[in-house]
Design a protein around this motif. Structure first.
Motif, PDB file in Angstrom:
ATOM      1  N   SER A   1      42.738  48.146  44.731  1.00 42.81           N
ATOM      2  CA  SER A   1      43.815  48.605  43.856  1.00 42.81           C
ATOM      3  C   SER A   1      43.666  47.981  42.466  1.00 42.81           C
ATOM      4  O   SER A   1      42.774  47.173  42.214  1.00 42.81           O
ATOM      5  CB  SER A   1      45.176  48.249  44.469  1.00 42.81           C
ATOM      6  OG  SER A   1      45.297  46.841  44.597  1.00 42.81           O
ATOM      7  N   ALA A   2      44.568  48.371  41.568  1.00 39.21           N
ATOM      8  CA  ALA A   2      44.487  47.846  40.203  1.00 39.21           C
ATOM      9  C   ALA A   2      44.759  46.344  40.174  1.00 39.21           C
ATOM     10  O   ALA A   2      44.077  45.583  39.473  1.00 39.21           O
ATOM     11  CB  ALA A   2      45.485  48.586  39.307  1.00 39.21           C
ATOM     12  N   ALA A   3      45.755  45.877  40.947  1.00 41.92           N
ATOM     13  CA  ALA A   3      46.051  44.441  40.981  1.00 41.92           C
ATOM     14  C   ALA A   3      44.908  43.656  41.621  1.00 41.92           C
ATOM     15  O   ALA A   3      44.544  42.565  41.159  1.00 41.92           O
ATOM     16  CB  ALA A   3      47.352  44.202  41.746  1.00 41.92           C
ATOM     17  N   GLU A   4      44.307  44.189  42.666  1.00 38.93           N
ATOM     18  CA  GLU A   4      43.185  43.502  43.304  1.00 38.93           C
ATOM     19  C   GLU A   4      41.964  43.471  42.399  1.00 38.93           C
ATOM     20  O   GLU A   4      41.219  42.484  42.381  1.00 38.93           O
ATOM     21  CB  GLU A   4      42.853  44.198  44.618  1.00 38.93           C
ATOM     22  CG  GLU A   4      43.938  44.065  45.673  1.00 38.93           C
ATOM     23  CD  GLU A   4      43.625  44.867  46.922  1.00 38.93           C
ATOM     24  OE1 GLU A   4      44.244  44.618  47.969  1.00 38.93           O
ATOM     25  OE2 GLU A   4      42.752  45.751  46.849  1.00 38.93           O
ATOM     26  N   ARG A   5      41.773  44.553  41.643  1.00 37.60           N
ATOM     27  CA  ARG A   5      40.625  44.558  40.729  1.00 37.60           C
ATOM     28  C   ARG A   5      40.808  43.547  39.599  1.00 37.60           C
ATOM     29  O   ARG A   5      39.839  42.931  39.142  1.00 37.60           O
ATOM     30  CB  ARG A   5      40.431  45.961  40.157  1.00 37.60           C
ATOM     31  CG  ARG A   5      39.108  46.166  39.435  1.00 37.60           C
ATOM     32  CD  ARG A   5      38.931  47.625  39.079  1.00 37.60           C
ATOM     33  NE  ARG A   5      38.939  48.463  40.264  1.00 37.60           N
ATOM     34  CZ  ARG A   5      37.882  48.650  41.057  1.00 37.60           C
ATOM     35  NH1 ARG A   5      36.744  48.043  40.780  1.00 37.60           N
ATOM     36  NH2 ARG A   5      37.965  49.428  42.102  1.00 37.60           N
ATOM     37  N   GLN A   6      42.021  43.367  39.150  1.00 38.76           N
ATOM     38  CA  GLN A   6      42.273  42.324  38.150  1.00 38.76           C
ATOM     39  C   GLN A   6      42.057  40.937  38.728  1.00 38.76           C
ATOM     40  O   GLN A   6      41.613  40.026  38.032  1.00 38.76           O
ATOM     41  CB  GLN A   6      43.697  42.452  37.607  1.00 38.76           C
ATOM     42  CG  GLN A   6      43.892  43.570  36.606  1.00 38.76           C
ATOM     43  CD  GLN A   6      45.260  43.525  35.970  1.00 38.76           C
ATOM     44  OE1 GLN A   6      46.136  42.794  36.426  1.00 38.76           O
ATOM     45  NE2 GLN A   6      45.458  44.312  34.926  1.00 38.76           N
ATOM     46  N   LEU A   7      42.365  40.773  39.994  1.00 36.32           N
ATOM     47  CA  LEU A   7      42.201  39.466  40.621  1.00 36.32           C
ATOM     48  C   LEU A   7      40.734  39.075  40.741  1.00 36.32           C
ATOM     49  O   LEU A   7      40.399  37.886  40.734  1.00 36.32           O
ATOM     50  CB  LEU A   7      42.849  39.474  42.008  1.00 36.32           C
ATOM     51  CG  LEU A   7      43.099  38.117  42.666  1.00 36.32           C
ATOM     52  CD1 LEU A   7      44.014  37.270  41.792  1.00 36.32           C
ATOM     53  CD2 LEU A   7      43.696  38.301  44.052  1.00 36.32           C
ATOM     54  N   THR A   8      39.849  40.058  40.827  1.00 38.04           N
ATOM     55  CA  THR A   8      38.421  39.743  40.902  1.00 38.04           C
ATOM     56  C   THR A   8      37.861  39.212  39.589  1.00 38.04           C
ATOM     57  O   THR A   8      36.751  38.681  39.572  1.00 38.04           O
ATOM     58  CB  THR A   8      37.637  40.998  41.319  1.00 38.04           C
ATOM     59  OG1 THR A   8      37.890  42.057  40.382  1.00 38.04           O
ATOM     60  CG2 THR A   8      38.053  41.468  42.710  1.00 38.04           C
ATOM     61  N   ARG A   9      38.593  39.333  38.488  1.00 41.09           N
ATOM     62  CA  ARG A   9      38.131  38.826  37.194  1.00 41.09           C
ATOM     63  C   ARG A   9      38.327  37.324  37.055  1.00 41.09           C
ATOM     64  O   ARG A   9      37.816  36.718  36.126  1.00 41.09           O
ATOM     65  CB  ARG A   9      38.869  39.538  36.062  1.00 41.09           C
ATOM     66  CG  ARG A   9      38.670  41.040  35.998  1.00 41.09           C
ATOM     67  CD  ARG A   9      39.573  41.664  34.967  1.00 41.09           C
ATOM     68  NE  ARG A   9      39.449  40.989  33.677  1.00 41.09           N
ATOM     69  CZ  ARG A   9      40.294  41.149  32.665  1.00 41.09           C
ATOM     70  NH1 ARG A   9      41.335  41.949  32.818  1.00 41.09           N
ATOM     71  NH2 ARG A   9      40.119  40.516  31.535  1.00 41.09           N
ATOM     72  N   LEU A  10      39.103  36.732  37.966  1.00 40.27           N
ATOM     73  CA  LEU A  10      39.366  35.298  37.883  1.00 40.27           C
ATOM     74  C   LEU A  10      38.096  34.506  38.167  1.00 40.27           C
ATOM     75  O   LEU A  10      37.369  34.789  39.117  1.00 40.27           O
ATOM     76  CB  LEU A  10      40.460  34.919  38.878  1.00 40.27           C
ATOM     77  CG  LEU A  10      41.134  33.558  38.701  1.00 40.27           C
ATOM     78  CD1 LEU A  10      41.832  33.477  37.357  1.00 40.27           C
ATOM     79  CD2 LEU A  10      42.121  33.316  39.835  1.00 40.27           C
ATOM     80  N   THR A  11      37.819  33.498  37.336  1.00 38.35           N
ATOM     81  CA  THR A  11      36.616  32.686  37.444  1.00 38.35           C
ATOM     82  C   THR A  11      36.994  31.222  37.654  1.00 38.35           C
ATOM     83  O   THR A  11      38.155  30.827  37.498  1.00 38.35           O
ATOM     84  CB  THR A  11      35.746  32.834  36.185  1.00 38.35           C
ATOM     85  OG1 THR A  11      36.503  32.401  35.040  1.00 38.35           O
ATOM     86  CG2 THR A  11      35.319  34.278  35.979  1.00 38.35           C
ATOM     87  N   GLY A  12      35.975  30.434  37.998  1.00 37.66           N
ATOM     88  CA  GLY A  12      36.204  29.003  38.159  1.00 37.66           C
ATOM     89  C   GLY A  12      36.598  28.315  36.869  1.00 37.66           C
ATOM     90  O   GLY A  12      37.398  27.368  36.873  1.00 37.66           O
ATOM     91  N   GLY A  13      36.051  28.771  35.743  1.00 36.41           N
ATOM     92  CA  GLY A  13      36.444  28.202  34.452  1.00 36.41           C
ATOM     93  C   GLY A  13      37.903  28.473  34.131  1.00 36.41           C
ATOM     94  O   GLY A  13      38.600  27.603  33.591  1.00 36.41           O
ATOM     95  N   ALA A  14      38.399  29.683  34.469  1.00 35.11           N
ATOM     96  CA  ALA A  14      39.805  29.994  34.233  1.00 35.11           C
ATOM     97  C   ALA A  14      40.715  29.118  35.093  1.00 35.11           C
ATOM     98  O   ALA A  14      41.771  28.674  34.634  1.00 35.11           O
ATOM     99  CB  ALA A  14      40.066  31.470  34.514  1.00 35.11           C
ATOM    100  N   VAL A  15      40.282  28.842  36.333  1.00 35.95           N
ATOM    101  CA  VAL A  15      41.067  27.970  37.205  1.00 35.95           C
ATOM    102  C   VAL A  15      41.124  26.558  36.641  1.00 35.95           C
ATOM    103  O   VAL A  15      42.168  25.893  36.649  1.00 35.95           O
ATOM    104  CB  VAL A  15      40.482  27.978  38.626  1.00 35.95           C
ATOM    105  CG1 VAL A  15      41.152  26.926  39.502  1.00 35.95           C
ATOM    106  CG2 VAL A  15      40.634  29.349  39.253  1.00 35.95           C
ATOM    107  N   ARG A  16      40.005  26.071  36.112  1.00 39.45           N
ATOM    108  CA  ARG A  16      39.978  24.720  35.534  1.00 39.45           C
ATOM    109  C   ARG A  16      40.874  24.631  34.305  1.00 39.45           C
ATOM    110  O   ARG A  16      41.587  23.633  34.120  1.00 39.45           O
ATOM    111  CB  ARG A  16      38.531  24.368  35.170  1.00 39.45           C
ATOM    112  CG  ARG A  16      38.375  22.980  34.592  1.00 39.45           C
ATOM    113  CD  ARG A  16      38.653  21.910  35.637  1.00 39.45           C
ATOM    114  NE  ARG A  16      38.680  20.581  35.045  1.00 39.45           N
ATOM    115  CZ  ARG A  16      39.780  20.015  34.567  1.00 39.45           C
ATOM    116  NH1 ARG A  16      40.960  20.670  34.606  1.00 39.45           N
ATOM    117  NH2 ARG A  16      39.737  18.794  34.052  1.00 39.45           N
TER     118      ARG A  16
END
Length: 298
Positions: free
Chosen positions: A88-103
């Protein structure tokens, strides 16, 4: 056969070569000549309403949530790669999250916990604290804002002592970590927020209704002061005051002193004209005048 000089031949040869021109700049330059970006607000005019003190343990819960979102995004990426189902659109946006963004998000949550919610670090400070590049930090902030984990507001500050008029310069952004509701269904069940109680929902509905009623009763000046702050709010308040004065003068005009005088010719301003004469009432038919005359027979 025509003869050409060396200059003519060179001009003809260079004229056939296509010249690639630089693209024209779009938009007009800033009136002050300062690099102020779009949607920026002056620093010191909105921070009291923007920042929020986090509750006890809220920043740690947000950090755990973004790490779980990273794992969910990787899992969804593998599912899409294997072709098991369409995301879905929300799941596809969630795949853009990276380890650098989490840090970067973890560092922002730490600053919010230590500084009572007042978070406004620069890109260079975040790059130095996380060990990432400045471009990586900029991409991470854009991804976090798109997913709903972060609210970002650009700011500018006034620079005095440069010319006759004040100048402005871009300063660091203001950040507020929030709970993303758009991707709550993609997270593990133990990380999803519990639904609020019914009394809280009713109280929030009543508060919104009272706020809407309060705003509906304000005039233009008071509405500008309540919704917009800073220099723009002051300008809009002055404009609203002028509009309010204009509306009051049109909605409640002063009565004319001679408009209620009763004269022989009529009532009000119409009866003051000499050429005006009242119309006679319609004549009702009578038997004596309307019946035909019959001669007397002798």
């Amino acid at each position: 056969m025509a003869l050409h000089s060396l200059g003519d031949a060179t001009r003809m040869a260079l004229g056939s070569i296509p010249v690639r021109r630089a693209p024209a700049r779009r938009g007009a330059p800033h009136p002050t000549g300062a690099p102020v970006r779009r949607d920026s607000i002056e620093a010191g005019t909105f921070e009291e309403m923007f920042f929020a003190v986090p509750a006890r343990g809220e920043t740690d819960r947000l950090a755990r949530m973004v790490r779980a979102a990273l794992d969910s995004g990787r899992r969804l990426r593998r599912i899409e790669r294997r072709g098991e189902r369409t995301l879905s659109a929300a799941e596809r946006q969630l795949t853009r999250l990276t380890g650098g963004a989490v840090r970067v998000y973890e560092e922002i949550c730490t600053l919010a916990r230590l500084n009572q919610g007042r978070v406004f670090p620069s890109y260079d400070w975040l790059a130095e604290a996380t060990g990432l590049g400045r471009a990586t930090v900029a991409r991470a902030l854009a991804v976090l804002e798109a997913l709903g984990f972060l609210v970002r507001q650009r700011r500018f500050r006034r620079v005095e002592g440069q010319g006759s008029s004040p100048r402005y310069a871009q300063t660091s952004n203001a950040y507020r970590p929030v709970l993303p509701r758009r991707i709550a269904s993609c997270l593990p069940r133990w990380l999803r927020p519990a639904p609020p109680p019914d009394d809280v929902v009713v109280a929030e509905t009543e508060r919104r209704a009272a706020n809407a009623a309060m705003l509906a009763g304000l005039n233009c000046r008071e509405l500008a002061e309540a919704l917009v702050g800073g220099a723009l709010g002051r300008v809009l308040a002055k404009l609203g005051a002028a509009l309010d004065a204009s509306c009051e003068s049109h909605s409640d005009p002063q009565p004319l002193p001679n408009s209620i005088r009763i004269s022989a010719n009529g009532v009000g301003l119409v009866g003051q004209h000499a050429s005006w004469r009242p119309k006679p009432p319609p004549r009702s038919p009578t038997i004596a005048t309307d019946l035909p005359k019959v001669g007397r027979v002798g």
